[in-house]
Enzyme design. Structure first.
Site, PDB file in Angstrom:
ATOM      1  N   GLU A 114       0.795  -1.131  -0.008  1.00 12.37           N
ATOM      2  CA  GLU A 114      -0.065  -0.077  -0.194  1.00 12.37           C
ATOM      3  C   GLU A 114       0.872   1.190   0.093  1.00 12.37           C
ATOM      4  O   GLU A 114       1.883   1.462   0.603  1.00 12.37           O
ATOM      5  CB  GLU A 114      -0.979   0.016   1.197  1.00 12.37           C
ATOM      6  N   ASP A 270       6.969  -1.794   9.079  1.00 15.13           N
ATOM      7  CA  ASP A 270       6.045  -2.074  10.321  1.00 15.13           C
ATOM      8  C   ASP A 270       5.382  -3.399  10.462  1.00 15.13           C
ATOM      9  O   ASP A 270       5.348  -3.949  11.305  1.00 15.13           O
ATOM     10  CB  ASP A 270       5.124  -1.074  10.291  1.00 15.13           C
ATOM     11  N   GLU A 363       1.723  12.602   9.420  1.00 17.83           N
ATOM     12  CA  GLU A 363       2.433  11.559   8.925  1.00 17.83           C
ATOM     13  C   GLU A 363       3.787  11.503   9.340  1.00 17.83           C
ATOM     14  O   GLU A 363       4.337  10.329   9.787  1.00 17.83           O
ATOM     15  CB  GLU A 363       2.356  11.349   7.321  1.00 17.83           C
ATOM     16  N   GLU A 384      -3.734   3.562  13.948  1.00 16.49           N
ATOM     17  CA  GLU A 384      -2.756   2.807  14.705  1.00 16.49           C
ATOM     18  C   GLU A 384      -2.620   3.416  16.235  1.00 16.49           C
ATOM     19  O   GLU A 384      -2.482   2.462  17.092  1.00 16.49           O
ATOM     20  CB  GLU A 384      -1.344   3.252  14.099  1.00 16.49           C
TER      21      GLU A 384
END
EC number: 3.2.1.-
Length: 589
Positions: A114, A270, A363, A384
């Site tokens: 993504e 991640d 971000e 998150e």
């Protein structure tokens, strides 16, 4: 501190209550939970009315657009959230819609990861999103179908239309793994496979984010290929780590050489770490957990500073980017899964200070300067930090975490709510909006918020209730809790992996047990004598000793040696093993 003293808004102590009025006993969490539900339906209804069957909603212009291949991804992504919110009838309707409308035989390129921060300089595309969203979402919905009142076919959960759809989608991705290293390409065409000119550079997360879905798929379908390719990819990354124990951001899957050597816990890396932990829990795999714990030591030694995690050069450990990325906010939740609560809470509170500063997580956040990074000021309603709050609240009950949840609800409603849904925040400094509502807003952000304020949700089941299901392979237990969320927040019931044992060595084991059973009936006295004198279970003499009986042919011996599970129970008496695998055959005496 006396009762009249002011309570600081934040505390470094991980157990200090911050906002006691949000204690569940007051009823406020129920009120916030209803607000979260209203958020979901405002966004969901807007998608259905203005964007379906496109992938995602454009909330500012009240229309839709395709972003990942025209799969109605928002509908797939929102499916299990519907059930978590208790909407059984809509879940059933959407299952029928997906079966009738989703087609994977299309000429579209699916990128391996993504585009996490929406910038062409980063090579993460949508292949891993297609995998975790579509395959993971369909698997989750398949396993939740019976709970949702869907009429399941005979053989469920080992068969079913959603499972077949998940398998079809996953097979479209397998050509990407046909590389010299076993690490997948960055893009595969769903109709034609890997394009001849495809770049071999793939991000780390795009290689290491398959084990949860693919192991589940292999367990349910009996085809080991999915789990095998996922394990090979994980191991090749592990073997490619630097001498100081770190991995970089992008690697050439043909040569195994690192192209981007920044090491950290955020974008591009991640979910690799996430899936080592979740794969270890799901599969009870000591090796995967040991790999993560080794990484965790290196991450602490080289990237952690004052409970922040920076980016460093993977070979030297020198700081390359002193920034916090919003995607890193999953880390405290992951720490909670391995029991490292104190460190998790300290890092969480650092991240929460950033949220309080802007009303969301930019971000990129420059840690020394305490401000956003140019062109990285946006907040696309990512989940998150809320995800970490949910995990940590389950572990600690600390009201600070409920406070974050309330702040998130109020920020999102105030800043991003528009007539047709919720819009991405383009710039947290002035709250300008962008014409996009990512599907993960319904799949993850709203879901984790709701679960944070719904302690009795079936997802939080502690094993006190469960469903017994009869499969072609015997009785199995489902719905007892312990759900594993994939990286798109689609819950997988780990018990389901034990319902559909079809791997060949397991079929052989059942056949051997059946032969042994009938031998028992013919030679009862001899078998009883053998059982009494056999003594306690002993492990095989060595790695080359097959676990199957001596009369197995050579192919079976080879397969058994390759498939011995790392975490296995000691061998049980014959009747117990047969009962565990399926029907219990009782002695007539």
């Amino acid at each position: 501190m006396g009762s009249a003293d002011p309570v600081p808004f934040l505390s470094l102590h991980p157990r200090t209550p911050i906002l006691t009025c949000l204690d569940p006993a007051t009823g406020l969490p129920a009120e916030i939970r209803e607000r979260v539900k209203a958020m979901f339906y405002h966004a969901y209804d807007s998608y259905l009315e203005n964007a379906f069957p496109y992938d995602e909603l454009r909330p500012l212009t009240c229309d839709g657009h395709d972003t990942w291949g025209s799969f109605s991804l928002t509908l797939i992504d929102a499916l299990d959230t519907l059930l978590i919110l208790g909407n059984v009838s809509e879940f059933q309707r959407v299952v029928e819609v997906l079966q009738d409308n989703v087609d994977f035989d299309i000429d579209v390129n699916a990128s391996v990861f993504e585009t996490n921060i929406r910038d062409p300089s980063f090579m993460e595309g949508s292949f891993i999103r297609l995998h975790t969203l579509v395959v993971g979402g369909l698997l989750s919905a398949h396993l939740l179908s019976k709970k949702a009142g869907v009429e399941v076919e005979a053989g469920w959960p080992c068969s079913g239309p959603l499972l077949r759809m998940a398998e079809e989608a996953a097979r479209k991705l397998l050509p990407a793994f046909q590389t010299p290293t076993g690490m997948p390409y960055g893009t595969v065409n769903l109709l034609h496979g890997v394009n001849p000119g495809e770049t071999p550079v793939t991000c780390t997360a795009g290689i290491g984010t398959f084990i949860v879905e693919f192991a589940t798929l292999s367990s349910l379908t009996g085809d080991p290929v999915f789990e095998e390719v996922a394990r090979v990819a994980l191991m090749r990354l592990w073997e490619s780590r630097s001498d100081i124990g770190l991995v970089g951001n992008h690697i050439d899957v043909l040569t195994g050489k690192w192209v981007a050597q920044d090491a950290g816990i955020g974008a591009g890396v991640d979910s690799y770490f996430e899936y080592l932990v979740k794969g270890a829990i799901l599969l009870q795999d000591k090796k995967l957990m040991a790999m993560f714990l080794e990484y965790n030591k290196a991450i602490r030694n080289y990237t952690r500073f004052d409970d922040w995690y920076l980016w460093v050069q993977m070979y030297k450990g020198t700081v390359s980017m002193p920034v916090f990325q919003s995607l890193e906010a999953y880390w405290p939740g992951l720490q909670s899964l391995i029991g490292d609560i104190d460190n998790a809470m300290r890092t969480f509170l650092n991240y929460y200070t950033v949220w309080k500063q802007f009303g969301g997580l930019p971000e990129f956040y420059n840690i020394p300067q305490g401000y956003t990074v140019e062109k990285r000021e946006g907040y696309p309603l990512r989940p998150e930090l809320i995800e970490s709050a949910m995990y940590l609240y389950r572990a600690t009950g600390d009201p600070t975490l409920l406070e974050l949840g309330r702040d998130a609800v109020e920020s999102i409603e105030k800043i991003s709510k528009v007539e047709c849904g919720f819009a991405t925040i383009k710039d947290l400094r002035d709250h300008k909006l962008d014409n996009r509502m990512e599907s993960f807003f319904l799949a993850e952000t709203v879901k984790y918020l709701y679960l944070l304020f719904d302690p009795t949700n079936f997802i939080h089941n502690n094993g006190s209730t469960f469903d017994a299901v009869i499969t072609p392979y015997g009785e199995c237990i489902l719905g007892a809790g312990g759900y594993i969320f994939n990286t798109e927040a689609h819950p997988i019931d780990p018990a389901a992996l034990h319902c559909c044992r079809r791997l060949k060595e397991e079929q052989w084991e059942v056949e051997d047990l059946m032969r042994e059973f009938y031998s028992l009936k013919r030679n009862r006295s001899r078998f009883q004598k053998k059982t009494m004198s056999s003594g306690p279970w002993e492990p095989p003499a060595g790695p080359e000793t097959p676990s199957s009986p001596e009369n197995h042919d050579q192919a079976r011996e080879k397969s058994a040696k390759q498939k011995i599970p790392l975490l296995s129970c000691p061998s049980q008496p014959f009747t117990s093993k047969l009962a565990l695998l399926g029907q219990v055959f009782l002695d007539s005496s």
